[in-house]
Scaffold this motif. Structure first.
Motif, PDB file in Angstrom:
ATOM      1  N   GLY B  55      43.147 109.527  35.312  1.00 21.41           N
ATOM      2  CA  GLY B  55      43.542 109.369  36.710  1.00 21.41           C
ATOM      3  C   GLY B  55      44.036 110.666  37.320  1.00 21.41           C
ATOM      4  O   GLY B  55      44.346 110.700  38.510  1.00 21.41           O
ATOM      5  N   GLY B  56      44.101 111.715  36.520  1.00 18.52           N
ATOM      6  CA  GLY B  56      44.620 112.983  37.025  1.00 18.52           C
ATOM      7  C   GLY B  56      43.754 113.567  38.130  1.00 18.52           C
ATOM      8  O   GLY B  56      44.266 114.078  39.132  1.00 18.52           O
ATOM      9  N   LEU B  72      50.533 108.809  43.034  1.00 17.55           N
ATOM     10  CA  LEU B  72      51.481 108.296  42.036  1.00 17.55           C
ATOM     11  C   LEU B  72      50.882 107.123  41.278  1.00 17.55           C
ATOM     12  O   LEU B  72      51.090 106.964  40.074  1.00 17.55           O
ATOM     13  N   GLY B  73      50.130 106.296  41.972  1.00 20.16           N
ATOM     14  CA  GLY B  73      49.507 105.144  41.327  1.00 20.16           C
ATOM     15  C   GLY B  73      48.423 105.546  40.346  1.00 20.16           C
ATOM     16  O   GLY B  73      48.131 104.816  39.395  1.00 20.16           O
ATOM     17  N   MET B  74      47.811 106.688  40.571  1.00 19.19           N
ATOM     18  CA  MET B  74      46.731 107.123  39.679  1.00 19.19           C
ATOM     19  C   MET B  74      47.279 107.759  38.411  1.00 19.19           C
ATOM     20  O   MET B  74      46.807 107.482  37.319  1.00 19.19           O
ATOM     21  N   ASN B  75      48.209 108.676  38.561  1.00 20.34           N
ATOM     22  CA  ASN B  75      48.801 109.313  37.381  1.00 20.34           C
ATOM     23  C   ASN B  75      50.171 109.865  37.769  1.00 20.34           C
ATOM     24  O   ASN B  75      50.292 110.996  38.232  1.00 20.34           O
ATOM     25  N   ALA B  76      51.186 109.032  37.570  1.00 21.14           N
ATOM     26  CA  ALA B  76      52.543 109.406  37.998  1.00 21.14           C
ATOM     27  C   ALA B  76      53.028 110.637  37.233  1.00 21.14           C
ATOM     28  O   ALA B  76      53.683 111.510  37.800  1.00 21.14           O
ATOM     29  N   PRO B 135      45.737 104.066  35.831  1.00 18.24           N
ATOM     30  CA  PRO B 135      45.064 104.500  37.058  1.00 18.24           C
ATOM     31  C   PRO B 135      44.321 103.352  37.727  1.00 18.24           C
ATOM     32  O   PRO B 135      43.891 102.429  37.053  1.00 18.24           O
ATOM     33  N   GLY B 136      44.198 103.413  39.031  1.00 21.21           N
ATOM     34  CA  GLY B 136      43.402 102.417  39.749  1.00 21.21           C
ATOM     35  C   GLY B 136      44.257 101.375  40.431  1.00 21.21           C
ATOM     36  O   GLY B 136      45.457 101.441  40.428  1.00 21.21           O
TER      37      GLY B 136
END
Lengths: 171, 136
Positions: B55-56, B72-76, B135-136
């Motif tokens: 998700g980065g 943040l939702g993808m890669n906090a 992620p997602g």
């Protein structure tokens, strides 16, 4: 507690043998090593702990041969153990994290674990152990990068092959 | 080894070039599109598990398109960590004066090891709130 480097004027801690900026052998160590004679320089490798323990001003009297226990630093200048400098052992944290996030491989986690061990061992005073963990962290970061670059090459090759096959099929 | 804090301008240049190239890529290409040529995660492809970096790319895309919540939702971890790691990286390549140098605890690997490994484990748990880290 600091000595000026003769070649670049960096302030270098008295316990360090080489200048932290330019690597010049510090003069007080040069004197001491000349006095100690060739005995120490035969091997070349001196454990980092022993280097640290060396007195920065050789005491009068027989200092050669077997190494005496490291002398206590003179307790002036409000030093105390809390301020005792530790040698810088790089923990390779940045490389380990980059390897983990960019390469997405468990080997990056191994590198981070070794990086964490470096700091634990430095805190415990085991500088040789820390150095070895530091090297392991670096090695695992390099492995992660190499494997990941290998995957990228395969990925590109795959698309080239698929593209060529598609082209031949008259797509 | 008491490695000297050397200045490594080439490292700084390589890092800046890589950051610029990555930013340019995610500004132009949408990694959420199914036909995106941006590489996916090998580890996820092989195991079906999220790695700490998963998700980065999408997080960077969201961030550079002005959507920090989506990022943040993808890669906090990446959203919080990348600025800090960039700081550490700059300090590694070009030792900063004391006032600008990152604090020592930031370059201690132990908390980072806990954070990264913990993040990797938690984001694979399939229930809330941990699934929010996926992620997602």
């Amino acid at each position: 507690m600091f000595v000026e480097c003769p070649s670049c004027q960096e302030q270098v801690h008295v316990k360090l043998r080489n200048c932290t900026r330019c690597g010049t052998l510090m003069p007080h160590f040069a004197q001491e090593e000349a006095a100690a004679g060739a005995a120490a320089s035969d091997d070349g490798y001196v454990p980092i702990t022993e280097r640290l323990g060396r007195p920065y001003q050789s005491q009068a009297g027989g200092g050669g041969g077997s190494s005496p226990p490291p002398p206590r630093m003179p307790g002036g200048g409000g030093g105390g153990y809390g301020r005792e400098p530790v040698p810088h052992v790089p923990n390779q944290l940045v490389w380990a994290i980059l390897a983990t996030l960019l390469c997405c491989l468990p080997t990056g986690i191994v590198a981070i674990v070794y990086a964490a061990k470096v700091d634990g061992l430095v805190a415990a005073g085991d500088y040789d152990g820390a150095l070895s963990a530091s090297n392991s962290a670096k090695t695992w970061s390099i492995i992660s990068a190499a494997v990941s670059i290998g995957f990228v090459v395969l990925y590109v090759l795959f698309f080239v092959v698929v593209g060529m096959a598609g082209g031949m099929a008259g797509k | 080894m008491d490695e000297a804090p050397r200045r490594r301008p080439w490292l700084l240049a390589v890092g800046a070039a890589a950051a610029a190239a990555a930013s340019a890529a995610v500004l132009r290409v949408d990694p959420n599109a199914s036909d995106s040529w941006l590489p996916g995660c090998v580890f996820f492809h092989l195991t079906g598990l999220y790695c700490p970096g998963c998700g980065g790319t999408r997080a960077a895309h969201a961030m550079l398109h002005g959507d920090p919540l989506e990022a943040l939702g993808m890669n906090a971890l990446a959203v919080v960590g990348v600025p800090l790691w960039a700081w550490l990286f700059v300090h590694l390549a070009w030792p900063l004066p004391r006032a600008l140098a990152p604090p020592a605890w930031l370059s201690d690997a132990r908390p980072w090891a806990v954070a990264v490994i913990g993040f990797a484990l938690l984001r694979n748990l399939p229930w809330m709130p941990f699934s929010g880290l996926a992620p997602g």
